[in-house]
Design an enzyme around this catalytic site. Sequence first.
Site, short mmCIF file in Angstrom:
data_model
loop_
_atom_site.label_atom_id
_atom_site.label_comp_id
_atom_site.label_asym_id
_atom_site.label_seq_id
_atom_site.Cartn_x
_atom_site.Cartn_y
_atom_site.Cartn_z
N THR A 21 0.81 -1.22 0.00
CA THR A 21 0.00 0.00 0.00
C THR A 21 0.84 1.26 0.00
OG1 THR A 21 -1.77 -1.12 1.17
CG2 THR A 21 -1.75 1.26 1.34
N SER A 66 1.56 -7.55 -1.36
CA SER A 66 2.25 -8.62 -0.62
C SER A 66 1.44 -9.91 -0.53
CB SER A 66 2.70 -8.15 0.76
OG SER A 66 1.63 -8.16 1.68
N SER A 67 0.18 -9.88 -0.93
CA SER A 67 -0.58 -11.14 -1.00
C SER A 67 0.01 -12.04 -2.08
CB SER A 67 -2.05 -10.86 -1.30
OG SER A 67 -2.55 -9.97 -0.35
N THR A 97 1.58 -4.91 4.07
CA THR A 97 1.42 -5.38 5.45
C THR A 97 0.87 -6.81 5.53
OG1 THR A 97 -0.78 -4.37 5.53
CG2 THR A 97 1.05 -3.07 6.39
N ASP A 98 0.13 -7.23 4.49
CA ASP A 98 -0.60 -8.49 4.60
C ASP A 98 0.30 -9.69 4.93
OD1 ASP A 98 -2.93 -7.15 4.15
OD2 ASP A 98 -3.10 -7.71 2.04
N THR A 174 3.09 -10.19 14.34
CA THR A 174 1.86 -10.62 13.67
C THR A 174 1.10 -9.37 13.26
OG1 THR A 174 1.74 -12.61 15.01
CG2 THR A 174 -0.32 -11.86 14.07
N THR A 285 0.03 -22.58 19.24
CA THR A 285 -1.30 -22.25 19.77
C THR A 285 -2.07 -21.30 18.85
OG1 THR A 285 -2.54 -21.29 21.61
CG2 THR A 285 -0.36 -20.36 21.21
N GLN A 286 -3.39 -21.45 18.86
CA GLN A 286 -4.26 -20.52 18.13
C GLN A 286 -4.37 -19.19 18.87
OE1 GLN A 286 -8.09 -22.40 17.67
NE2 GLN A 286 -7.30 -23.99 16.32
N CYS A 287 -4.00 -19.20 20.16
CA CYS A 287 -4.13 -17.97 20.96
C CYS A 287 -3.13 -16.92 20.47
CB CYS A 287 -3.83 -18.25 22.42
SG CYS A 287 -5.04 -19.32 23.18
N1 ASP Z 1 -2.67 -5.63 0.29
C1 ASP Z 1 -1.60 -4.76 0.74
C2 ASP Z 1 -0.31 -5.57 0.74
O1 ASP Z 1 -0.09 -6.34 1.63
C3 ASP Z 1 -1.91 -4.25 2.09
C4 ASP Z 1 -0.89 -3.31 2.66
O2 ASP Z 1 0.18 -3.05 2.15
O3 ASP Z 1 -1.15 -2.77 3.74
O4 ASP Z 1 0.46 -5.42 -0.17
#
Ligand code: ASP
Length: 350
Positions: A21, A66-67, A97-98, A174, A285-287
Site C-alpha cells: 500500500t 504482498s498477498s 502489510t498483509d 503478527t 497455539t491458536q491464541c
Molecule cells: N494488500 C496490501 C499488501 O499487503 C496491504 C498493505 O500493504 O497494507 O500489499
Amino acid sequence: MAVSHNEYNRPRILIIYTGGTIGMIENSETGALQPFDFTHLIDNVPKIKKLDYVINNIQFNPPIDSSNMSPMHWRDIAVAIEENYDTYDGFVVLHGTDTMAFTASALSFMLENLHKPVIITGSQLPIGEVRTDGEENLITSLQIAAARDSQGEPMVQEVAILFENYLWRGNRSTKMSADNFNAFKSNNYPPLAKIGLGIHFNEEVLYRVPSKRPLKVRYTMDTNVMFVNLYPGMSEKILTHILHTPDIKGVVVKTYGAGNAPSDKWFTDAIHDAVERGIVVLNVTQCVNGGIDSSRYVTGDCLIKAGVVSGRDITSEAAITKMMYLFGMGLPADSVKKYLSYSLSGEMTI
Ligand code: ASP
C-alpha cells in the site's frame, strides 16, 4: 546513547521496495489500489532529502501487493541484501502489510549471522494520501537503520518490523489490525523500540548473534509444509486426507489454548501415523498470546505421546517459515525436529 555520524561516515542505507500500500495509487478506472513505481514514492517524501544519509534504492519490477509474495520473492530480497551487504550500513524493505510478518520471519532464518539492521515497513494508507502513515514509517525506519550504539556498532542487528509507534522483532510479529496505524504486535516479546518524540531502544531485548561469523544466506525454502487449524467438528476424513497430501514433509498444527487437541483415538492415531510416516508435526497455539504447555492437560499430553514437537511461544508465521527453511536445507526429519526445538534467531522463548 547513540554515536553520531560525521561528514565522512554518513550512513549508507539501501531501500528495497517490493510494493504494498505504501507505494500504491488509485486505478483511475476502478478506484482500486494498485502498486506504482518508486520514483513516485520518493517524490512524495521530500523530507528524506533532509536526512544526511546516502540512500539508494532497488525495486521489484513490477512492485507487488504482498498477498502475491512467495519464497522466490524472499530469495530476491535476501540476494539484494547479500550483494549489497558490505556497501551499506542498513537496509529498509518496503513491503505490504498483509504478509509482512511471514517475510520478516523467513528473512530472519535465511540471513544467518546478520549483524546489520534489516527494517521492514509499509503503511496502511498510500504515501501520496494526506493522512498517510507511510511517510513517518519510512523516515523512522531509515533512522533506525542508521542508528548506532555506544560502541559504534549497528543498534539493530536483526530483521525487525517498524510500524507507527513500535519496532518489533520480525519473527515475533503478527499483523493485528486491518485498519489501525499500529498494525503489528509481538504478543510474546517486548518492543525493540518505542517511537514517540524520540526513538527509545530497549537495548536489553535486541538480538545479538553469538558469533562474529560472516553473513551466510540460505536461499532455498521447501514449500512442502502446511497449516492444520483445529476446530470443533473437524472430521476424521478431512484430517486423514490432509495428512496424506502427496510430498508433505511438515505440518504446523494450530491447537487450542496451551496446545490442546481432541483426545479422540481417531485424532491421535492420525497424528501418530503421520509422525510414523516421517512427517514432522509442530504444535503452535491458536491464541494470540502465550504458548504451548502440552503437559498441562491430558488433551495436550496426547500430542506429546504422538510425537508432536512443541512450538512453545512461536508465532504461526515463524513456525511455517522455519519449517520451510529447515527442510530447504535438505535436513532429515529428525534434524528438523531437533532444530524446531531450538531458537535459531530469537523466535521462541527457551
Ligand atoms: N494488500 C496490501 C499488501 O499487503 C496491504 C498493505 O500493504 O497494507 O500489499
